[in-house]
Scaffold this active site. Structure first.
Site, PDB file in Angstrom:
ATOM      1  N   SER A 158       0.858  -1.197   0.000  1.00  0.00           N
ATOM      2  CA  SER A 158       0.000   0.000   0.000  1.00  0.00           C
ATOM      3  C   SER A 158       0.887   1.237   0.000  1.00  0.00           C
ATOM      4  O   SER A 158       2.070   1.158   0.373  1.00  0.00           O
ATOM      5  CB  SER A 158      -0.860  -0.028   1.267  1.00  0.00           C
ATOM      6  OG  SER A 158      -1.457   1.217   1.515  1.00  0.00           O
ATOM      7  N   TYR A 193      -2.927  -1.562  10.467  1.00  0.00           N
ATOM      8  CA  TYR A 193      -2.979  -1.827   9.023  1.00  0.00           C
ATOM      9  C   TYR A 193      -1.743  -1.264   8.316  1.00  0.00           C
ATOM     10  O   TYR A 193      -1.080  -1.962   7.551  1.00  0.00           O
ATOM     11  CB  TYR A 193      -4.258  -1.242   8.425  1.00  0.00           C
ATOM     12  CG  TYR A 193      -4.284  -1.353   6.916  1.00  0.00           C
ATOM     13  CD1 TYR A 193      -4.466  -2.596   6.307  1.00  0.00           C
ATOM     14  CD2 TYR A 193      -4.093  -0.235   6.101  1.00  0.00           C
ATOM     15  CE1 TYR A 193      -4.455  -2.714   4.922  1.00  0.00           C
ATOM     16  CE2 TYR A 193      -4.087  -0.345   4.726  1.00  0.00           C
ATOM     17  CZ  TYR A 193      -4.270  -1.582   4.137  1.00  0.00           C
ATOM     18  OH  TYR A 193      -4.245  -1.700   2.764  1.00  0.00           O
TER      19      TYR A 193
HETATM   20  N1  NAP Z   1      -8.845  -0.334  -1.447  1.00  0.00           N
HETATM   21  C1  NAP Z   1      -7.828   0.410  -1.041  1.00  0.00           C
HETATM   22  O1  NAP Z   1      -7.960   1.624  -0.822  1.00  0.00           O
HETATM   23  C2  NAP Z   1      -6.462  -0.219  -0.865  1.00  0.00           C
HETATM   24  C3  NAP Z   1      -5.339   0.633  -0.781  1.00  0.00           C
HETATM   25  C4  NAP Z   1      -4.095   0.057  -0.609  1.00  0.00           C
HETATM   26  C5  NAP Z   1      -3.941  -1.304  -0.551  1.00  0.00           C
HETATM   27  N2  NAP Z   1      -5.039  -2.111  -0.629  1.00  0.00           N
HETATM   28  C6  NAP Z   1      -4.831  -3.559  -0.511  1.00  0.00           C
HETATM   29  O2  NAP Z   1      -5.331  -4.188  -1.679  1.00  0.00           O
HETATM   30  C7  NAP Z   1      -5.664  -5.540  -1.379  1.00  0.00           C
HETATM   31  C8  NAP Z   1      -7.044  -5.826  -1.936  1.00  0.00           C
HETATM   32  O3  NAP Z   1      -7.972  -5.014  -1.258  1.00  0.00           O
HETATM   33  P1  NAP Z   1      -9.292  -4.428  -1.946  1.00  0.00           P
HETATM   34  O4  NAP Z   1      -9.182  -2.969  -1.923  1.00  0.00           O
HETATM   35  O5  NAP Z   1      -9.574  -5.114  -3.205  1.00  0.00           O
HETATM   36  O6  NAP Z   1     -10.343  -4.807  -0.789  1.00  0.00           O
HETATM   37  P2  NAP Z   1     -11.684  -5.650  -0.794  1.00  0.00           P
HETATM   38  O7  NAP Z   1     -12.597  -5.194  -1.857  1.00  0.00           O
HETATM   39  O8  NAP Z   1     -12.157  -5.607   0.629  1.00  0.00           O
HETATM   40  O9  NAP Z   1     -11.193  -7.134  -1.140  1.00  0.00           O
HETATM   41  C9  NAP Z   1     -10.417  -7.871  -0.241  1.00  0.00           C
HETATM   42  C10 NAP Z   1     -10.265  -9.296  -0.734  1.00  0.00           C
HETATM   43  O10 NAP Z   1      -9.573 -10.030   0.289  1.00  0.00           O
HETATM   44  C11 NAP Z   1     -10.380 -11.127   0.691  1.00  0.00           C
HETATM   45  N3  NAP Z   1     -10.264 -11.390   2.114  1.00  0.00           N
HETATM   46  C12 NAP Z   1     -10.559 -10.543   3.147  1.00  0.00           C
HETATM   47  N4  NAP Z   1     -10.440 -11.179   4.314  1.00  0.00           N
HETATM   48  C13 NAP Z   1     -10.060 -12.451   4.023  1.00  0.00           C
HETATM   49  C14 NAP Z   1      -9.797 -13.592   4.796  1.00  0.00           C
HETATM   50  N5  NAP Z   1      -9.911 -13.572   6.137  1.00  0.00           N
HETATM   51  N6  NAP Z   1      -9.424 -14.743   4.180  1.00  0.00           N
HETATM   52  C15 NAP Z   1      -9.328 -14.784   2.829  1.00  0.00           C
HETATM   53  N7  NAP Z   1      -9.564 -13.740   2.033  1.00  0.00           N
HETATM   54  C16 NAP Z   1      -9.941 -12.588   2.623  1.00  0.00           C
HETATM   55  C17 NAP Z   1     -11.813 -10.729   0.351  1.00  0.00           C
HETATM   56  O11 NAP Z   1     -12.612 -11.876   0.113  1.00  0.00           O
HETATM   57  P3  NAP Z   1     -13.687 -12.521   1.120  1.00  0.00           P
HETATM   58  O12 NAP Z   1     -14.327 -11.420   1.896  1.00  0.00           O
HETATM   59  O13 NAP Z   1     -14.600 -13.266   0.209  1.00  0.00           O
HETATM   60  O14 NAP Z   1     -12.882 -13.450   1.980  1.00  0.00           O
HETATM   61  C18 NAP Z   1     -11.616  -9.963  -0.945  1.00  0.00           C
HETATM   62  O15 NAP Z   1     -11.560 -10.843  -2.022  1.00  0.00           O
HETATM   63  C19 NAP Z   1      -5.570  -5.661   0.144  1.00  0.00           C
HETATM   64  O16 NAP Z   1      -4.351  -6.291   0.494  1.00  0.00           O
HETATM   65  C20 NAP Z   1      -5.577  -4.226   0.623  1.00  0.00           C
HETATM   66  O17 NAP Z   1      -4.923  -4.078   1.852  1.00  0.00           O
HETATM   67  C21 NAP Z   1      -6.295  -1.598  -0.800  1.00  0.00           C
END
Ligand code: NAP
Length: 262
Positions: free
Chosen positions: A133, A146
């Site tokens: 991130s 986080y």
């Molecule tokens: N969105 C942002 O602003 C942002 C910014 C920087 C970095 N990121 C990073 O990008 C990555 C993807 O995030 P996103 O933004 O796409 O968020 P998201 O829409 O919440 O998706 C998160 C994914 O991780 C899975 N997940 C969550 N908890 C889990 C668990 N306990 N076991 C297995 N899978 C799990 C979820 O699937 P299920 O709920 O079906 O398990 C979902 O597929 C993450 O590592 C996040 O930290 C996001």
């Protein structure tokens, strides 16, 4: 060629899966929500293996790896994307959520990388993309654990990238900033205005990862933010981040009628 993608049920992982599938890769997709994974599998035109797994449970990365082996699947590319956040004052935060976050964002990612990278080293071939991130670069008051987990992901990724390159295993970190996914809601905050779409983050990630870029920062705004984090004193950066995260968290609490305004 087979790609293992964690957190493929929605958001950035979902979009990354679709891009790999479009480019002819077989995919192994995993997350907790099996229904969503099956729906995604129906909509992509490649060989898909769905594995339901909660990666916040101890030993789950081992279980996932063993299930992949039982299916006789060789992973050529690993995308460690699954992650979660939590906003609010640290001393009031849920201990269960802290445990979940450390297991998911740090432990599962590390163990899965350990197990898959050993196979890649044997083959002298492989690629790993770990999702960090922009928060990896700065302290994050009101989202402290986080941001700290993501600092770990970046440091870990850069370190093993150096070790693994002589075995022809290429390792990259993706450092998105605010992205319009379910992440913010799940972390208890409003989404930052101007968040990038998951699709554009995934497209940039795919292109730069396949080109061998070691640290991928999608979008100009995020690049500038990271530049500032390298110039400004860390305590000043922390103040700026803390103010913004506090506001997004408090506004989320008000909007959703949740008590406990800090
Ligand atoms: N969105 C942002 O602003 C942002 C910014 C920087 C970095 N990121 C990073 O990008 C990555 C993807 O995030 P996103 O933004 O796409 O968020 P998201 O829409 O919440 O998706 C998160 C994914 O991780 C899975 N997940 C969550 N908890 C889990 C668990 N306990 N076991 C297995 N899978 C799990 C979820 O699937 P299920 O709920 O079906 O398990 C979902 O597929 C993450 O590592 C996040 O930290 C996001």
């Amino acid at each position: 060629m087979t790609v293992l993608i964690t957190g493929a049920s929605t958001g950035i992982g979902y979009e990354i899966t679709r891009i790999f599938a479009r480019n002819g890769y077989d995919v192994v997709i995993t997350a907790r929500d099996e229904k969503r994974l099956i729906e995604l599998a129906k909509n992509i035109n490649t060989k898909v293996t769905v594995i339901k797994k909660d990666l916040s449970r101890p030993d789950s990365a081992n279980e996932l790896f063993n299930e992949i082996k039982e299916n006789n699947i060789e992973v050529d590319i690993l995308v460690n994307n699954a992650g979660m956040g939590d906003t609010g004052l640290f001393h009031k935060s849920s201990v269960d959520k802290i445990n979940e976050m450390l297991e998911l964002n740090i432990k599962s990612l590390t163990i899965l990388t350990r197990l898959v990278s050993a196979e890649m080293v044997k083959k002298r071939s492989g690629m790993i993309l770990n999702v960090a991130s922009t928060g990896s670069y700065m302290p994050g008051p009101f989202i402290a654990v986080y941001y700290a987990t993501k600092a770990y992901v970046l440091s870990f990724t850069e370190a093993i990238g150096e070790e693994l390159k002589k075995f022809n295993v290429k390792v990259s970190a993706l450092c998105p900033g605010a992205t319009a996914t379910e992440f913010s809601k799940r972390a208890g905050k409003l989404e930052l205005k101007g968040a990038m779409s998951a699709k554009s983050v995934a497209e940039i990630a795919y292109k730069e990862f396949m080109n061998g870029k070691k640290v991928i920062i999608p979008g100009c705004f995020n690049k500038v933010g990271i530049l500032f984090s390298k110039i400004l004193p860390r305590n000043m950066m922390g103040k700026i981040i803390g103010k913004s995260q506090k506001k997004l968290h408090e506004e989320f609490m008000i909007k959703n009628n949740i008590s406990g305004k800090e």
